[in-house]
Write a protein that holds these residues in place. Structure first.
Motif, PDB file in Angstrom:
ATOM      1  N   TYR A 264     -50.576 -61.588   9.210  1.00 38.94           N
ATOM      2  CA  TYR A 264     -50.546 -62.847   8.440  1.00 38.94           C
ATOM      3  C   TYR A 264     -49.293 -63.677   8.674  1.00 38.94           C
ATOM      4  O   TYR A 264     -48.379 -64.389   8.913  1.00 38.94           O
ATOM      5  CB  TYR A 264     -50.783 -63.309   7.691  1.00 38.94           C
ATOM      6  CG  TYR A 264     -53.034 -63.969   7.306  1.00 38.94           C
ATOM      7  CD1 TYR A 264     -52.956 -64.973   7.376  1.00 38.94           C
ATOM      8  CD2 TYR A 264     -53.277 -62.782   7.371  1.00 38.94           C
ATOM      9  CE1 TYR A 264     -54.398 -65.331   8.101  1.00 38.94           C
ATOM     10  CE2 TYR A 264     -54.901 -63.554   7.222  1.00 38.94           C
ATOM     11  CZ  TYR A 264     -55.259 -64.739   8.066  1.00 38.94           C
ATOM     12  OH  TYR A 264     -56.365 -64.360   7.789  1.00 38.94           O
ATOM     13  N   GLY A 265     -48.408 -62.236   8.608  1.00 36.40           N
ATOM     14  CA  GLY A 265     -46.736 -62.627   8.619  1.00 36.40           C
ATOM     15  C   GLY A 265     -46.157 -62.915   9.994  1.00 36.40           C
ATOM     16  O   GLY A 265     -45.088 -63.729   9.674  1.00 36.40           O
ATOM     17  N   VAL A 266     -46.693 -62.019  11.327  1.00 41.90           N
ATOM     18  CA  VAL A 266     -46.248 -63.010  12.226  1.00 41.90           C
ATOM     19  C   VAL A 266     -47.078 -64.189  12.249  1.00 41.90           C
ATOM     20  O   VAL A 266     -46.511 -64.588  13.434  1.00 41.90           O
ATOM     21  CB  VAL A 266     -46.794 -62.099  13.528  1.00 41.90           C
ATOM     22  CG1 VAL A 266     -46.868 -62.453  14.641  1.00 41.90           C
ATOM     23  CG2 VAL A 266     -46.647 -60.570  13.493  1.00 41.90           C
ATOM     24  N   LEU A 267     -47.777 -64.612  11.896  1.00 47.40           N
ATOM     25  CA  LEU A 267     -48.482 -65.953  11.899  1.00 47.40           C
ATOM     26  C   LEU A 267     -47.986 -66.754  11.907  1.00 47.40           C
ATOM     27  O   LEU A 267     -47.486 -67.445  12.242  1.00 47.40           O
ATOM     28  CB  LEU A 267     -49.351 -66.374  11.369  1.00 47.40           C
ATOM     29  CG  LEU A 267     -50.515 -67.391  11.537  1.00 47.40           C
ATOM     30  CD1 LEU A 267     -51.087 -68.055  13.210  1.00 47.40           C
ATOM     31  CD2 LEU A 267     -51.878 -67.068  10.884  1.00 47.40           C
ATOM     32  N   PHE A 268     -47.140 -66.258  10.247  1.00 47.97           N
ATOM     33  CA  PHE A 268     -46.940 -67.094   9.961  1.00 47.97           C
ATOM     34  C   PHE A 268     -44.723 -67.417  10.813  1.00 47.97           C
ATOM     35  O   PHE A 268     -44.744 -68.761  10.378  1.00 47.97           O
ATOM     36  CB  PHE A 268     -45.908 -67.419   8.498  1.00 47.97           C
ATOM     37  CG  PHE A 268     -47.533 -67.505   7.733  1.00 47.97           C
ATOM     38  CD1 PHE A 268     -47.136 -69.139   6.711  1.00 47.97           C
ATOM     39  CD2 PHE A 268     -48.399 -66.930   7.054  1.00 47.97           C
ATOM     40  CE1 PHE A 268     -48.510 -69.563   6.166  1.00 47.97           C
ATOM     41  CE2 PHE A 268     -49.157 -66.979   6.326  1.00 47.97           C
ATOM     42  CZ  PHE A 268     -49.456 -68.309   5.750  1.00 47.97           C
TER      43      PHE A 268
END
Length: 300
Positions: A264-268
């Motif tokens: 989710y860090g990469v997604l955000f």
């Protein structure tokens, strides 16, 4: 015998201790203004909080994004997330496709909307007002009510799974015609009449007089169209099935292959990148946007 009356003596009033009257309600006006500022600041903070959380989440580790309690500021800033979104996804293709669609649709909407608005506002023909009301009335019709026959039509024309499908769907818009017509009506009719006396055609009046005077309205329409096209998800989802044609929103959605197996860090980080072009366009054109919206509601 004449009677002499004593002269009246008047003592001038002293103005040394007279204080000027204070404006009534001045203190209340200041309090109301201060309260308004507080309300606006709170409202702005409430609207900006999700964006702040998104940016901070893009700099967190995957397990820290949805931690309880909420961790607003990451303990360690993971800048690697922005590197990973470029290397682990096809984000350059998504950005390129989205930019092509947004710029093309915006240019076509400005062209068709301003040209049609000129006809409705400056040229008299039978049934003009009725036709305009019917055309503007299509704004109230939800796209979901006719998207199936529209999809069948474009599929029969072999335009499905191409960028042309999205471009043709959004190249015309009743809102753009309405916005530009309202602005054109604030321009004095005498300018058009003088141009006709000078020998300009209707096309020349539209191109050389109306368009240069309509920069605020054009900027407003361009900004609204660009943002709507950039953020569109349902249209690309229906028509663009080839991964090489995916837009930013569709690509990021497919990047989440599993709720239990996604960073989710990469997604955000990808979501933050997708917001940047809209923020830049709005900051550059906000003055014209506000002016265009304000003047389009006035009729001269």
């Amino acid at each position: 015998m004449a009677v002499v009356l004593p002269e009246e003596t008047t003592t001038p009033l002293s103005t040394d201790h007279v204080e000027p009257a204070k404006p009534a309600g001045k203190k209340e006006h200041k309090l109301a203004r201060a309260l308004l500022y507080v309300i606006l600041i709170v409202a702005a903070a409430a609207m900006l909080t999700p964006f702040f959380w998104m940016i901070m989440s893009s700099l967190k580790e995957a397990n820290a994004v949805f931690s309880v309690p909420v961790q607003w500021i990451p303990e360690v800033f993971v800048w690697q997330n922005y590197v990973d979104i470029w290397t682990k996804s096809d984000i350059m293709t998504w950005i390129g496709n989205t930019m092509i669609l947004s710029v093309t649709v915006t240019a076509l909407q400005v062209l068709t909307g301003s040209f049609a608005a000129y006809g409705f506002s400056r040229i008299k023909f039978p049934g003009r007002d009725v036709l305009f009301l019917l055309y503007v009335g299509t704004i109230a019709v939800p796209w979901q009510s006719y998207m199936i026959p529209q999809f069948i039509l474009l599929s029969n024309a072999n335009l499905s799974n191409t960028l042309w499908a999205i471009i043709l769907l959004q190249a015309f818009g009743a809102f753009g015609v309405f916005l530009m017509k309202q602005f054109y009506e604030t321009i004095p009719m005498e300018l058009s009449e003088a141009a006709r006396l000078d020998g300009l055609s209707e096309y020349g009046i539209w191109r050389r007089i109306m368009l240069p005077l309509s920069i605020p309205a054009i900027a407003s329409l361009s900004l609204l169209t660009f943002v709507n096209t950039w953020n569109d998800y349902l249209g690309p989802l229906i028509y663009l099935r080839d991964p090489s044609l995916w837009t930013m929103q569709l690509g990021l959605k497919n990047f989440v292959s599993s709720l239990y197996d996604v960073d989710y860090g990469v997604l955000f980080a990808g979501l933050t990148i997708s917001v940047l072009p809209i923020a830049i366009v709005f900051l550059l054109g906000q003055r014209y946007f506000v002016e265009g919206i304000a003047t389009s509601g006035m009729k001269g």
